[in-house]
Design a protein around this motif. Structure first.
Motif, PDB file in Angstrom:
ATOM      1  N   VAL A 262    -110.131 -26.794 -25.174  1.00 27.93           N
ATOM      2  CA  VAL A 262    -110.363 -27.299 -23.823  1.00 27.93           C
ATOM      3  C   VAL A 262    -110.120 -28.802 -23.738  1.00 27.93           C
ATOM      4  CG1 VAL A 262    -112.084 -27.577 -21.996  1.00 27.93           C
ATOM      5  CG2 VAL A 262    -111.984 -25.440 -23.317  1.00 27.93           C
ATOM      6  N   LYS A 263    -110.649 -29.557 -24.709  1.00 29.07           N
ATOM      7  CA  LYS A 263    -110.523 -31.020 -24.645  1.00 29.07           C
ATOM      8  C   LYS A 263    -109.073 -31.478 -24.821  1.00 29.07           C
ATOM      9  CE  LYS A 263    -113.666 -33.820 -26.258  1.00 29.07           C
ATOM     10  NZ  LYS A 263    -114.656 -34.517 -27.119  1.00 29.07           N
ATOM     11  N   LEU A 264    -108.299 -30.769 -25.622  1.00 31.51           N
ATOM     12  CA  LEU A 264    -106.894 -31.133 -25.796  1.00 31.51           C
ATOM     13  C   LEU A 264    -106.127 -30.845 -24.508  1.00 31.51           C
ATOM     14  CD1 LEU A 264    -104.630 -32.131 -27.657  1.00 31.51           C
ATOM     15  CD2 LEU A 264    -104.264 -29.736 -28.336  1.00 31.51           C
ATOM     16  N   GLY A 265    -106.369 -29.668 -23.928  1.00 35.87           N
ATOM     17  CA  GLY A 265    -105.722 -29.331 -22.665  1.00 35.87           C
ATOM     18  C   GLY A 265    -106.093 -30.301 -21.563  1.00 35.87           C
ATOM     19  N   ALA A 266    -107.364 -30.700 -21.541  1.00 38.94           N
ATOM     20  CA  ALA A 266    -107.823 -31.631 -20.504  1.00 38.94           C
ATOM     21  C   ALA A 266    -107.154 -32.991 -20.653  1.00 38.94           C
ATOM     22  CB  ALA A 266    -109.339 -31.783 -20.578  1.00 38.94           C
ATOM     23  N   ALA A 267    -106.981 -33.454 -21.894  1.00 35.41           N
ATOM     24  CA  ALA A 267    -106.368 -34.765 -22.135  1.00 35.41           C
ATOM     25  C   ALA A 267    -104.949 -34.812 -21.594  1.00 35.41           C
ATOM     26  CB  ALA A 267    -106.387 -35.088 -23.630  1.00 35.41           C
ATOM     27  N   PHE A 268    -104.176 -33.751 -21.853  1.00 31.01           N
ATOM     28  CA  PHE A 268    -102.789 -33.749 -21.395  1.00 31.01           C
ATOM     29  C   PHE A 268    -102.669 -33.405 -19.918  1.00 31.01           C
ATOM     30  CE2 PHE A 268    -101.889 -34.194 -25.797  1.00 31.01           C
ATOM     31  CZ  PHE A 268    -100.636 -34.774 -25.850  1.00 31.01           C
ATOM     32  N   SER A 269    -103.561 -32.570 -19.418  1.00 32.34           N
ATOM     33  CA  SER A 269    -103.536 -32.262 -17.979  1.00 32.34           C
ATOM     34  C   SER A 269    -103.840 -33.510 -17.164  1.00 32.34           C
ATOM     35  CB  SER A 269    -104.557 -31.166 -17.660  1.00 32.34           C
ATOM     36  OG  SER A 269    -104.229 -29.960 -18.300  1.00 32.34           O
ATOM     37  N   LYS A 270    -104.822 -34.273 -17.612  1.00 28.32           N
ATOM     38  CA  LYS A 270    -105.162 -35.521 -16.912  1.00 28.32           C
ATOM     39  C   LYS A 270    -104.005 -36.510 -16.982  1.00 28.32           C
ATOM     40  CE  LYS A 270    -108.597 -39.222 -16.644  1.00 28.32           C
ATOM     41  NZ  LYS A 270    -107.585 -40.283 -16.549  1.00 28.32           N
ATOM     42  N   ALA A 271    -103.349 -36.577 -18.144  1.00 29.45           N
ATOM     43  CA  ALA A 271    -102.220 -37.493 -18.298  1.00 29.45           C
ATOM     44  C   ALA A 271    -101.074 -37.118 -17.358  1.00 29.45           C
ATOM     45  CB  ALA A 271    -101.750 -37.495 -19.750  1.00 29.45           C
ATOM     46  N   VAL A 272    -100.804 -35.822 -17.224  1.00 30.30           N
ATOM     47  CA  VAL A 272     -99.754 -35.366 -16.307  1.00 30.30           C
ATOM     48  C   VAL A 272    -100.130 -35.724 -14.869  1.00 30.30           C
ATOM     49  CG1 VAL A 272     -98.663 -33.325 -15.304  1.00 30.30           C
ATOM     50  CG2 VAL A 272     -98.874 -33.524 -17.782  1.00 30.30           C
ATOM     51  N   ASP A 274    -102.148 -38.084 -13.831  1.00 32.67           N
ATOM     52  CA  ASP A 274    -102.090 -39.539 -13.651  1.00 32.67           C
ATOM     53  C   ASP A 274    -100.641 -40.011 -13.513  1.00 32.67           C
ATOM     54  OD1 ASP A 274    -104.824 -39.694 -13.777  1.00 32.67           O
ATOM     55  OD2 ASP A 274    -104.902 -40.371 -15.867  1.00 32.67           O
ATOM     56  N   ALA A 275     -99.747 -39.406 -14.303  1.00 32.00           N
ATOM     57  CA  ALA A 275     -98.334 -39.786 -14.233  1.00 32.00           C
ATOM     58  C   ALA A 275     -97.758 -39.452 -12.863  1.00 32.00           C
ATOM     59  CB  ALA A 275     -97.550 -39.076 -15.334  1.00 32.00           C
ATOM     60  N   LEU A 276     -98.092 -38.275 -12.333  1.00 34.46           N
ATOM     61  CA  LEU A 276     -97.593 -37.872 -11.008  1.00 34.46           C
ATOM     62  C   LEU A 276     -98.185 -38.748  -9.905  1.00 34.46           C
ATOM     63  CD1 LEU A 276     -97.649 -33.981 -11.390  1.00 34.46           C
ATOM     64  CD2 LEU A 276     -95.654 -35.499 -11.472  1.00 34.46           C
ATOM     65  N   LYS A 277     -99.456 -39.124 -10.072  1.00 32.49           N
ATOM     66  CA  LYS A 277    -100.074 -40.027  -9.095  1.00 32.49           C
ATOM     67  C   LYS A 277     -99.375 -41.383  -9.100  1.00 32.49           C
ATOM     68  CE  LYS A 277    -104.775 -38.101  -9.318  1.00 32.49           C
ATOM     69  NZ  LYS A 277    -106.165 -38.354  -9.800  1.00 32.49           N
ATOM     70  N   SER A 278     -98.982 -41.844 -10.291  1.00 33.69           N
ATOM     71  CA  SER A 278     -98.392 -43.177 -10.414  1.00 33.69           C
ATOM     72  C   SER A 278     -97.065 -43.294  -9.677  1.00 33.69           C
ATOM     73  CB  SER A 278     -98.194 -43.532 -11.889  1.00 33.69           C
ATOM     74  OG  SER A 278     -97.124 -42.791 -12.467  1.00 33.69           O
ATOM     75  N   VAL A 279     -96.394 -42.162  -9.480  1.00 31.44           N
ATOM     76  CA  VAL A 279     -95.108 -42.193  -8.756  1.00 31.44           C
ATOM     77  C   VAL A 279     -95.230 -41.557  -7.374  1.00 31.44           C
ATOM     78  CG1 VAL A 279     -93.734 -42.259 -10.861  1.00 31.44           C
ATOM     79  CG2 VAL A 279     -94.358 -40.043  -9.886  1.00 31.44           C
ATOM     80  N   GLY A 280     -96.463 -41.287  -6.961  1.00 35.98           N
ATOM     81  CA  GLY A 280     -96.695 -40.760  -5.621  1.00 35.98           C
ATOM     82  C   GLY A 280     -96.362 -39.305  -5.435  1.00 35.98           C
ATOM     83  N   ALA A 281     -96.176 -38.567  -6.548  1.00 35.35           N
ATOM     84  CA  ALA A 281     -95.756 -37.164  -6.428  1.00 35.35           C
ATOM     85  C   ALA A 281     -96.860 -36.259  -5.920  1.00 35.35           C
ATOM     86  CB  ALA A 281     -95.250 -36.657  -7.782  1.00 35.35           C
ATOM     87  N   LEU A 282     -98.108 -36.653  -6.077  1.00 40.04           N
ATOM     88  CA  LEU A 282     -99.204 -35.805  -5.594  1.00 40.04           C
ATOM     89  C   LEU A 282     -99.462 -36.016  -4.105  1.00 40.04           C
ATOM     90  CD1 LEU A 282    -101.787 -35.911  -8.520  1.00 40.04           C
ATOM     91  CD2 LEU A 282     -99.977 -34.260  -8.077  1.00 40.04           C
TER      92      LEU A 282
END
Length: 289
Positions: A262-272, A274-282
């Motif tokens: 769970v913690k590994l999945g959460a780390a990468f899900s959050k990173a994805v 955050d990356a999409l937020k940074s370029v306005g994709a969300l």
């Protein structure tokens, strides 16, 4: 994966189609909005706060026109082996804060077997800034949502008669654990071995744990070790105790072995995210297509 919108001709072999894809990529002839940038990352779940050595490859793809900064995206490691070794030295916080009740002879044995650290090495210094790896003993004592909720002790009687221990789901003794060359148990003061699905759902050596009590009678097996319960295994996969599995023991162990911690999945899900937020994709529906 890089060109998901290029359809394969019904009469083409996969080799033919692959050749077409490679030419399109080499010629850079596909619109940015119809191709993806793909990265493969080798990770060890223990480096992200999972009490388990689980080496995996994570594959992430972003649409090329989004302009995601890959250096900013990749989740930073939060835990290290060097840090847990340091914390286990005599008088260290592993013993004085987390596991005060560990028998003195066990603590002495663990400390005697710790590898040396080169404290002058710059890489070691950087690793010591991270949190300590979490161990199997930590998982049983309770981490994250289960912090302060140690699992009840599994007795010899519970192992012999497959009895539930306490009122926590899936914490049931299981007899017959074996150890032999190539089939060695987990040790408590290190992250657990990789949880595997096993052959047809049957737990393997990775489901056996060495105990502090060397005289513990493992019904149908030897002394000083036993099978991990399903709940202990779920904790190693960082599932909270409220997560209930279904089916017989072998099926539950298979489900856990096939899961992502769970913690590994959460780390990468959050990173994805955050990356999409940074370029306005969300915020922009058009960028999510």
């Amino acid at each position: 994966m890089r060109l998901p919108f290029v359809q394969r001709d019904k009469d083409a072999t996969w080799e033919d189609h692959n050749e077409i894809l490679e030419k399109l990529i080499a010629n850079d002839s596909v619109e940015l909005s119809e191709r993806y940038e793909v990265k493969e990352m080798e990770v060890n779940a223990a480096d992200y706060g999972v009490p388990q050595i689980r080496n995996r490859v994570i594959i992430v793809a972003f649409r090329a026109d989004l302009g995601v900064d890959w250096e900013e995206f990749i989740p930073k490691e939060t835990h290290s082996e060097e840090s847990v070794i340091h914390s286990m030295r005599e008088g260290g916080p592993y013993w004085t804060e987390r596991h005060k009740k560990v028998p003195a002879d066990v603590r002495k044995r663990v400390i005697a077997n710790l590898p040396e650290l080169d404290y002058e090495n710059e890489k070691t210094k950087a690793k010591l800034e991270l949190k300590p790896w979490l161990t199997l003993r930590d998982a049983i004592a309770g981490i994250d949502e289960n912090e302060g909720k140690p699992l009840p002790y599994v007795t010899e009687a519970a192992v012999k008669d497959k009895l539930p221990v306490g009122d926590i789901a899936d914490h049931i003794g299981w007899p017959g654990a074996r150890t032999y060359a190539g089939h060695t148990p987990n040790v408590l003061d290190r992250p657990a071995k990789t949880v595997k699905a096993g052959v047809h759902g049957v737990p393997g050596g990775e489901s056996v744990m060495q105990l502090d009590d060397v005289n513990f009678v493992n019904a149908g097996g030897g002394n000083g070790y036993r099978y991990m319960t399903v709940r202990e295994t779920a904790r190693v996969m960082t599932f909270p105790d409220r997560w209930i599995l279904d089916g017989p023991r072998g099926e539950k162990m298979r489900q856990l072995g096939n899961a992502v911690p769970v913690k590994l999945g959460a780390a990468f899900s959050k990173a994805v995210a955050d990356a999409l937020k940074s370029v306005g994709a969300l915020e922009d529906p058009g960028k999510r297509k």
